[in-house]
Design a protein around this motif. Structure first.
Motif, short mmCIF file in Angstrom:
data_model
loop_
_atom_site.label_atom_id
_atom_site.label_comp_id
_atom_site.label_asym_id
_atom_site.label_seq_id
_atom_site.Cartn_x
_atom_site.Cartn_y
_atom_site.Cartn_z
N PHE A 247 41.60 21.14 18.27
CA PHE A 247 42.60 19.78 17.82
C PHE A 247 42.94 19.70 16.61
CE2 PHE A 247 42.35 19.62 22.72
CZ PHE A 247 43.12 20.37 23.78
N GLN A 248 43.30 19.16 15.86
CA GLN A 248 43.58 18.00 14.84
C GLN A 248 45.04 17.53 14.95
OE1 GLN A 248 43.32 19.89 10.98
NE2 GLN A 248 45.33 21.66 11.16
N THR A 249 44.83 16.50 14.22
CA THR A 249 46.16 15.71 13.96
C THR A 249 45.87 15.03 12.77
OG1 THR A 249 48.09 14.30 14.62
CG2 THR A 249 45.58 13.62 15.54
N SER A 250 47.20 14.62 11.76
CA SER A 250 46.85 13.75 10.57
C SER A 250 48.30 13.66 10.00
CB SER A 250 46.67 15.07 9.08
OG SER A 250 46.59 14.36 8.14
N ARG A 251 48.03 12.17 9.56
CA ARG A 251 49.37 11.82 8.81
C ARG A 251 49.48 11.56 6.87
NH1 ARG A 251 49.08 6.01 11.89
NH2 ARG A 251 50.02 6.32 13.81
N ASN A 252 48.19 13.01 6.87
CA ASN A 252 48.60 13.00 5.61
C ASN A 252 48.19 14.55 4.42
OD1 ASN A 252 47.04 10.63 4.36
ND2 ASN A 252 45.51 11.27 6.46
N ALA A 253 49.53 14.66 5.72
CA ALA A 253 49.39 17.37 5.75
C ALA A 253 50.23 17.13 5.43
CB ALA A 253 49.48 17.78 6.80
N LEU A 254 50.50 17.20 3.28
CA LEU A 254 52.32 16.81 2.82
C LEU A 254 52.82 18.13 2.92
CD1 LEU A 254 50.86 15.48 -0.93
CD2 LEU A 254 52.51 14.64 0.44
N GLY A 255 54.19 18.37 3.37
CA GLY A 255 55.05 19.40 3.94
C GLY A 255 55.34 19.92 4.95
N SER A 256 54.73 18.99 6.20
CA SER A 256 54.03 18.45 7.44
C SER A 256 55.68 17.35 7.40
CB SER A 256 52.86 18.91 8.29
OG SER A 256 52.24 19.75 7.41
N GLY A 257 56.37 17.76 8.21
CA GLY A 257 57.52 16.36 8.43
C GLY A 257 57.59 16.01 10.41
N ASN A 258 57.18 17.04 10.89
CA ASN A 258 56.65 16.93 12.12
C ASN A 258 56.48 18.50 13.00
OD1 ASN A 258 56.98 15.46 14.72
ND2 ASN A 258 58.11 16.72 15.29
N GLN A 259 55.02 18.72 12.57
CA GLN A 259 54.64 19.59 12.61
C GLN A 259 54.03 19.93 13.88
OE1 GLN A 259 53.05 22.20 9.49
NE2 GLN A 259 52.82 23.77 10.67
N HIS A 260 54.53 19.41 15.04
CA HIS A 260 53.55 19.98 16.04
C HIS A 260 53.84 21.35 17.36
CE1 HIS A 260 51.41 18.54 19.66
NE2 HIS A 260 52.29 18.72 20.80
N GLU A 261 52.14 22.42 17.25
CA GLU A 261 52.02 23.49 17.69
C GLU A 261 51.27 24.16 18.30
OE1 GLU A 261 53.20 25.37 13.78
OE2 GLU A 261 51.41 24.73 13.00
N VAL A 262 51.44 24.46 19.25
CA VAL A 262 50.04 25.22 20.10
C VAL A 262 50.47 26.62 19.91
CG1 VAL A 262 49.00 25.29 22.57
CG2 VAL A 262 50.93 23.34 21.59
N ALA A 263 48.85 27.35 20.05
CA ALA A 263 48.37 28.76 20.13
C ALA A 263 47.14 28.82 21.52
CB ALA A 263 47.95 29.34 18.98
N LEU A 264 48.09 29.86 22.12
CA LEU A 264 47.50 29.74 23.89
C LEU A 264 46.83 31.29 24.24
CD1 LEU A 264 50.02 28.53 26.24
CD2 LEU A 264 47.87 26.96 24.66
N TYR A 265 45.44 31.81 23.28
CA TYR A 265 44.46 32.80 23.15
C TYR A 265 44.43 33.42 24.39
CZ TYR A 265 45.30 31.89 18.51
OH TYR A 265 45.75 31.30 17.07
N GLY A 266 45.31 34.00 25.44
CA GLY A 266 44.75 34.20 26.62
C GLY A 266 44.37 36.09 26.60
#
Length: 357
Positions: A247-266
């Motif tokens: 997991f990672q989260t940041s308020r400092n990711a230039l170009g990411s307005g509201n980028q919430h995403e998940v990748a599930l590897y099954g």
């Protein structure tokens, strides 16, 4: 036609205005009372919604005590969450509250104890559960199409706190108000959606929290104020079923307005879902001979999502069974417990087991 439900709204900031817009779309819902510390906000919103002046409150307790308010929607900073929760529980008044549940785990324990003694209709707004694509992803996993989930990657990136934005010292940077920084604000969503989509439970966490921008200008004086909460957080999770999450989260990711995403590897393929397009899933799976892979974009209808405002009105009326897909008090408490475990893991610089609930 559904009978009218009278709602009181506590907090009139930007997010609250969104809640008000959504409540206005629900048949039979009327906002009859407001509460905010700002007289200007009360006057503005009160006039637009035709809320009488005697029902424009400055204190949350007064709105909760209003006998004409059947349910409360609370959209306030974290340091008031516990008091509003406890007030509504004591008054037996249904509540739709923002995440995180509280500012600290100790507050969450007090709220949980009160709720278990005197439960009320209650929703906690982990809003990404509601999105059509996130709902479709949950169903995809539950139907076994992914098979065993081996590992997952979750991120939630925004850029409004980046150095070049010159964002001043707001309440989200004030430890006394918010508890943690981007961890509690955005990380709480990551934690909730990871367990919600997979159905798994985190059992052990490792973490690193840091403050990339250590000082911000005071809104009035312009003088630098030290920031004592994180604006970047990353952590790893081991789930009880053996899956591993990053997991990672940041308020400092230039170009990411509201980028919430998940990748599930099954074991049967990989499933991706993102706020960047909440009407599609990306599904990658092997060809029959297993030598290559195919990536398919699955379109998701907008009505696949959930409507928490309509659900809240229905729970107040009691005219249908509660939908278990929405987050409740117990979910909010678990989320707070996991946030606290991330903080403990960062301090210990080691893997920390999640305490029993």
């Amino acid at each position: 036609m559904s009978r009218q439900v009278n709602i009181g709204v506590i907090g009139l900031g930007g997010m609250a205005r969104f809640h008000i817009e959504q409540l206005e779309k629900v048949e039979g819902v009327r906002i009859v009372a407001l509460c905010d510390v700002s007289e200007e906000a009360l006057a503005e919103v009160g006039a637009r919604l035709n809320v009488s002046e005697e029902r424009r409150y400055r204190e949350a307790g007064a709105l909760i005590a209003d006998a004409g308010v059947e349910g409360v929607v609370a959209v306030t900073p974290n340091d008031s969450h516990a008091a509003i929760l406890l007030g509504c529980i004591a008054a037996g008044k249904p509540l739709f509250a923002e995440k995180p549940l509280t500012r600290t785990l100790d507050e969450a324990r007090e709220v949980l104890e009160a709720y278990r003694s005197s439960p009320i209709p209650l929703l906690i707004n982990f809003s990404y559960r509601n999105g059509p694509a996130f709902q479709a992803a949950r169903k995809f996993v539950a139907e076994g199409k992914l098979g065993r989930i081996n590992h997952l990657f979750v991120q939630y990136l925004q850029d409004w706190g980046s150095t070049v934005k010159n964002t001043p010292f707001l309440w989200r940077f004030d430890e006394a108000v918010t508890g943690t920084g981007t961890l509690g604000d955005l990380g709480s969503h990551m934690i909730d959606v990871a367990e919600y989509l997979t159905g798994g439970r985190m059992a052990e966490l490792q973490a690193m929290l840091t403050t990339i921008v250590p000082e911000r200008a005071d809104l009035r004086s312009g003088e630098p104020v030290p920031v004592r909460v994180d604006d970047f957080a990353c952590f790893n999770a081991r789930f009880a079923d053996g899956a591993v999450g990053v997991f990672q989260t940041s308020r400092n990711a230039l170009g990411s307005g509201n980028q919430h995403e998940v990748a599930l590897y099954g074991e049967k393929g990989t499933l991706r879902v993102s706020t960047l397009n909440d009407r599609e899933l990306v599904w990658t799976y092997p060809t029959e001979d297993g030598r290559e892979t195919v990536t398919e974009t699955i379109d998701v209808a907008g009505n696949e999502g959930l409507n928490p405002w309509a659900e809240f009105a229905a729970r107040i009326r009691g005219d249908r069974p509660a939908n278990p897909l929405f987050a409740g008090l117990e979910d909010g408490y678990r989320n707070q417990l996991l946030l606290e475990t991330v903080v403990r893991a960062n301090a210990a610089r080691a893997a920390v087991a999640v305490e029993a609930e």
